[in-house]
Design an enzyme around this catalytic site. Sequence first.
Site, PDB file in Angstrom:
ATOM      1  N   LYS A 126     -50.744  49.111  46.778  1.00 53.60           N
ATOM      2  CA  LYS A 126     -51.420  50.290  47.337  1.00 53.60           C
ATOM      3  C   LYS A 126     -52.916  50.088  47.180  1.00 53.60           C
ATOM      4  CE  LYS A 126     -50.540  54.383  49.182  1.00 53.60           C
ATOM      5  NZ  LYS A 126     -49.426  54.828  50.034  1.00 53.60           N
ATOM      6  N   GLY A 165     -51.621  52.447  56.649  1.00 50.38           N
ATOM      7  CA  GLY A 165     -52.352  53.708  56.519  1.00 50.38           C
ATOM      8  C   GLY A 165     -51.780  54.585  55.419  1.00 50.38           C
ATOM      9  N   ASP A 166     -52.507  55.611  55.078  1.00 53.26           N
ATOM     10  CA  ASP A 166     -52.058  56.678  54.166  1.00 53.26           C
ATOM     11  C   ASP A 166     -53.007  57.841  54.440  1.00 53.26           C
ATOM     12  OD1 ASP A 166     -50.201  57.257  51.729  1.00 53.26           O
ATOM     13  OD2 ASP A 166     -52.145  57.913  51.004  1.00 53.26           O
ATOM     14  N   THR A 209     -42.600  58.041  59.488  1.00 53.06           N
ATOM     15  CA  THR A 209     -42.420  58.698  58.184  1.00 53.06           C
ATOM     16  C   THR A 209     -41.824  60.092  58.373  1.00 53.06           C
ATOM     17  OG1 THR A 209     -44.328  57.464  57.380  1.00 53.06           O
ATOM     18  CG2 THR A 209     -43.532  59.258  55.992  1.00 53.06           C
TER      19      THR A 209
HETATM   20  P1  NDP Z   1     -52.968  62.561  56.650  1.00 52.57           P
HETATM   21  O1  NDP Z   1     -54.316  62.192  56.185  1.00 52.57           O
HETATM   22  O2  NDP Z   1     -52.573  62.316  58.057  1.00 52.57           O
HETATM   23  O3  NDP Z   1     -52.694  64.111  56.353  1.00 52.57           O
HETATM   24  C1  NDP Z   1     -52.759  64.625  55.060  1.00 52.57           C
HETATM   25  C2  NDP Z   1     -52.522  66.115  55.117  1.00 52.57           C
HETATM   26  O4  NDP Z   1     -52.408  66.610  53.789  1.00 52.57           O
HETATM   27  C3  NDP Z   1     -53.665  66.856  55.759  1.00 52.57           C
HETATM   28  O5  NDP Z   1     -53.190  68.023  56.360  1.00 52.57           O
HETATM   29  C4  NDP Z   1     -54.547  67.184  54.555  1.00 52.57           C
HETATM   30  O6  NDP Z   1     -55.389  68.299  54.745  1.00 52.57           O
HETATM   31  C5  NDP Z   1     -53.507  67.487  53.503  1.00 52.57           C
HETATM   32  N1  NDP Z   1     -54.059  67.189  52.170  1.00 52.57           N
HETATM   33  C6  NDP Z   1     -54.594  66.012  51.744  1.00 52.57           C
HETATM   34  N2  NDP Z   1     -55.043  66.126  50.475  1.00 52.57           N
HETATM   35  C7  NDP Z   1     -54.772  67.388  50.108  1.00 52.57           C
HETATM   36  C8  NDP Z   1     -54.988  68.116  48.908  1.00 52.57           C
HETATM   37  N3  NDP Z   1     -55.586  67.565  47.839  1.00 52.57           N
HETATM   38  N4  NDP Z   1     -54.545  69.388  48.885  1.00 52.57           N
HETATM   39  C9  NDP Z   1     -53.936  69.948  49.956  1.00 52.57           C
HETATM   40  N5  NDP Z   1     -53.726  69.312  51.128  1.00 52.57           N
HETATM   41  C10 NDP Z   1     -54.133  68.054  51.191  1.00 52.57           C
HETATM   42  O7  NDP Z   1     -51.949  61.848  55.635  1.00 52.57           O
HETATM   43  P2  NDP Z   1     -50.419  61.532  55.832  1.00 52.57           P
HETATM   44  O8  NDP Z   1     -49.745  62.610  56.602  1.00 52.57           O
HETATM   45  O9  NDP Z   1     -50.298  60.135  56.276  1.00 52.57           O
HETATM   46  O10 NDP Z   1     -49.924  61.547  54.312  1.00 52.57           O
HETATM   47  C11 NDP Z   1     -49.436  62.731  53.679  1.00 52.57           C
HETATM   48  C12 NDP Z   1     -48.630  62.344  52.456  1.00 52.57           C
HETATM   49  O11 NDP Z   1     -47.535  61.517  52.866  1.00 52.57           O
HETATM   50  C13 NDP Z   1     -49.373  61.544  51.386  1.00 52.57           C
HETATM   51  O12 NDP Z   1     -48.852  61.871  50.117  1.00 52.57           O
HETATM   52  C14 NDP Z   1     -48.987  60.109  51.723  1.00 52.57           C
HETATM   53  O13 NDP Z   1     -49.101  59.265  50.592  1.00 52.57           O
HETATM   54  C15 NDP Z   1     -47.540  60.298  52.132  1.00 52.57           C
HETATM   55  N6  NDP Z   1     -46.986  59.236  52.950  1.00 52.57           N
HETATM   56  C16 NDP Z   1     -47.543  58.880  54.142  1.00 52.57           C
HETATM   57  C17 NDP Z   1     -46.976  57.872  54.889  1.00 52.57           C
HETATM   58  C18 NDP Z   1     -47.480  57.516  56.244  1.00 52.57           C
HETATM   59  O14 NDP Z   1     -46.824  56.693  56.910  1.00 52.57           O
HETATM   60  N7  NDP Z   1     -48.574  58.079  56.725  1.00 52.57           N
HETATM   61  C19 NDP Z   1     -45.828  57.118  54.395  1.00 52.57           C
HETATM   62  C20 NDP Z   1     -45.255  57.623  53.169  1.00 52.57           C
HETATM   63  C21 NDP Z   1     -45.854  58.621  52.480  1.00 52.57           C
HETATM   64  P3  NDP Z   1     -56.968  68.065  54.947  1.00 52.57           P
HETATM   65  O15 NDP Z   1     -57.122  67.604  56.360  1.00 52.57           O
HETATM   66  O16 NDP Z   1     -57.548  69.410  54.689  1.00 52.57           O
HETATM   67  O17 NDP Z   1     -57.399  67.044  53.937  1.00 52.57           O
END
Ligand code: NDP
Length: 445
Positions: A126, A165-166, A209
């Site tokens: 990561k 990405g993440d 995902t």
């Molecule tokens: P994005 O950046 O696309 O979206 C993240 C979302 O979560 C946004 O709505 C963001 O809001 C919100 N968010 C982020 N940080 C916080 C926080 N501290 N408190 C509250 N809301 C928060 O990320 P993803 O959708 O890709 O990832 C979301 C989760 O899924 C993460 O935990 C990631 O590790 C996990 N994941 C993602 C994968 C992928 O393929 N993308 C694969 C497996 C797991 P805001 O815009 O306000 O920051």
Amino acid sequence: MSSFVDSVLSVVCARNPAEPEFIQAVREVVESLEPVVQKRPEIARLKIVERIVEPERQIMFRVPWIDDKGQVQINRGFRVQFNSAIGPYKGGLRLHPSVNLGIIKFLGFEQIFKNALTTTPIGGGKGGSDFDPKGKSDMEVMRFCQAFMSELFRHIGPDTDVPAGDIGVGGREIGYMYGQYKKLTNTFAGVLTGKGLTYGGSLARTEATGYGLVYFTTRMLADRGTDWNGKRVVISGSGNVAIYATEKVQSLGGKVVALSDSNGYIVDEEGIDLALVKRIKEVERGRIKDYLGKRPKASYTEGCGGIWTVPCDVALPSATQNELDGKSAAVLVKNRVIAVAEGANMPSTPEAVACFQSSGVSFGPAKAANAGGVATSALEMSQNSMRLSWTFEEVDVKLHGIMDSIYTQCKNACETYGKPGNLVAGANIAGFIKVADSMIAHGVV
Ligand code: NDP
């Protein structure tokens, strides 16, 4: 606590004192490995668990770049190459101001077991940076990504380490990083996944995902004798995972009534208008609050934690770590939630997990439920190696098969090791055994 768990955790706590998220992730895994260690004495003799909690390599680096005002900015970059027993390191890059070594280590550690569960040959890693993409211009994001890759490129490669990405890293950021990698190395290699379709990306990676999360939850619901039809669903976040989980739930007859971002949450009793959310989040890069502009009957509440007070049958926390605590879990249980599956990594605190498990709620842990993204990244790597592109349907069918297989592995493992119905233990045990067997085969290295 047993002496095995105690001895592993005391070393991990002493060595990583300022890394609470990493210790939390290790504790959850190590506690569920107890029956495996009892059954297989060679695991203790060869110190497999003690070795697995120590990253093979961790890299921290300076990322200097110039903002639109001509000012020099300095961020910190990370790549933790945690375990390569079953394949090249694989795991996403996170860009968020909260990123530090402990966060990247917790994510990298989880990734080892998640990747093993996918049945594809990928190890765990990561990375990321404390860079905050919010409010940055496109050119600033590009300059940052180029500066980040100017150091990262020397540590990665299609057979060594393949980032993706993440949070904060989507198609735009992967594109800029890929361009810089290609320029620096003069190679066109499958070194990143989540690439654009014109330069080696896989169809269905964007959706994977979220779709995978819903395929996994479908199996959880089926074990309770039900399905998505007519279910009220609450999903936190409004990023990549949340958006495509919403899309799949809606297509299967469920009604998603709430989404959030880090500022607050919306509730739309008529069901979320996903086309509108996609426009706000993917095109305009706006805030979830903007939803009210076009859907005045919906409501918006400031503060993201309150989303768990919205009554629902199924909850899919899909924003970030530790976003759902014991109190919120108790409210969900009181409101009769029947299933919770984690789209984000470690979104439920240990207290929340304990609350769900003791209340008869079906609980799907992240390393199993959200593994569809990395599984499809592995499919992207296969297509890159073969110089082939599969259709959306071909990838989606493979993804669905992988999520079914993950569910079956978790269910079988928890039953075999005396914890029926405990998918947390099942995921940890099934993922661990594959990695442990490979480590044993490789000798002490
Ligand atoms: P994005 O950046 O696309 O979206 C993240 C979302 O979560 C946004 O709505 C963001 O809001 C919100 N968010 C982020 N940080 C916080 C926080 N501290 N408190 C509250 N809301 C928060 O990320 P993803 O959708 O890709 O990832 C979301 C989760 O899924 C993460 O935990 C990631 O590790 C996990 N994941 C993602 C994968 C992928 O393929 N993308 C694969 C497996 C797991 P805001 O815009 O306000 O920051």
